[in-house]
Write an enzyme that holds these catalytic residues in place. Structure first.
Site, PDB file in Angstrom:
ATOM      1  CG  ASN A   1      42.874  43.420  35.672  1.00  0.00           C
ATOM      2  OD1 ASN A   1      41.939  42.805  35.373  1.00  0.00           O
ATOM      3  ND2 ASN A   1      44.043  43.376  35.535  1.00  0.00           N
ATOM      4  CG  HIS A   2      38.811  40.765  39.888  1.00  0.00           C
ATOM      5  ND1 HIS A   2      39.457  39.860  40.428  1.00  0.00           N
ATOM      6  CD2 HIS A   2      38.047  41.195  40.905  1.00  0.00           C
ATOM      7  CE1 HIS A   2      39.065  39.462  41.589  1.00  0.00           C
ATOM      8  NE2 HIS A   2      37.714  40.249  41.725  1.00  0.00           N
ATOM      9  CB  SER A   3      44.533  43.293  39.727  1.00  0.00           C
ATOM     10  OG  SER A   3      44.795  44.757  39.531  1.00  0.00           O
TER      11      SER A   3
END
Length: 171
Positions: free
Chosen positions: A23-25
């Site tokens: 995820n973009h995290s």
């Protein structure tokens, strides 16, 4: 990719087979283990070019995971230009065929993946495109234990977010 190229003292375009999982995290997983440096007719695995495994597992991964926050802290404003560039690059990547034996990372629906990732998530995998939107997950890349553990945390984060949305009645 720029961090790897800089550490290796090689041009950015020589870095191939880099994958971001998840995820973009802050739990995204920059997987350096498949990276190859390609120049002219010579291909070298990352271990031959950057033998500092400690740097790869700790500093490199942490820098990639925190890049967005670091840009905001340094500039005092959003990294919107980076996001816009990534969006343009992403569109280009799915309309042009991927070079043979190559791949790029993209968040896709996880149904049918061979990695054991929950099948009902949007998850970043290594993908390739046969042209005009035909995107396929590159199946069965091996995971080293250090990467596998991080991918599980990224998957758990997305499952938790999905469950929270369900509890709130959004899905």
């Amino acid at each position: 990719i720029n961090l790897l190229a800089k550490k290796a003292n090689r041009p950015v375009q020589s870095v191939h087979h880099f994958t971001i999982w998840g995820n973009h995290s802050a739990l995204q997983v920059p997987d350096f283990t498949q990276v190859r440096f390609l120049e002219k007719d010579k291909s070298q695995p990352i271990s031959e070019v950057i033998p500092d495994r400690g740097w790869l597992e700790k500093e490199f991964i942490t820098q990639v995971q925190n890049r967005g926050a670091d840009v905001i802290a340094a500039r005092g404003k959003s990294s919107a230009a980076s996001a816009a560039y990534a969006a343009l690059w992403g569109v280009k990547s799915v309309i042009e065929p991927t070079p043979e034996k190559g791949w790029f990372s993209a968040g896709v629906y996880s149904l049918g993946n061979t990695y054991g990732v929950d099948e009902h998530l949007f998850f970043s995998f290594p993908v390739y495109c046969s042209g005009w939107g035909e995107v396929h997950v590159k199946q069965s890349l091996p995971w080293e234990q250090c990467i596998k553990e991080k991918i599980k945390k990224a998957e758990d984060e997305l499952i938790s977010e999905r469950e929270s949305l369900r509890e709130q009645g959004f899905i």
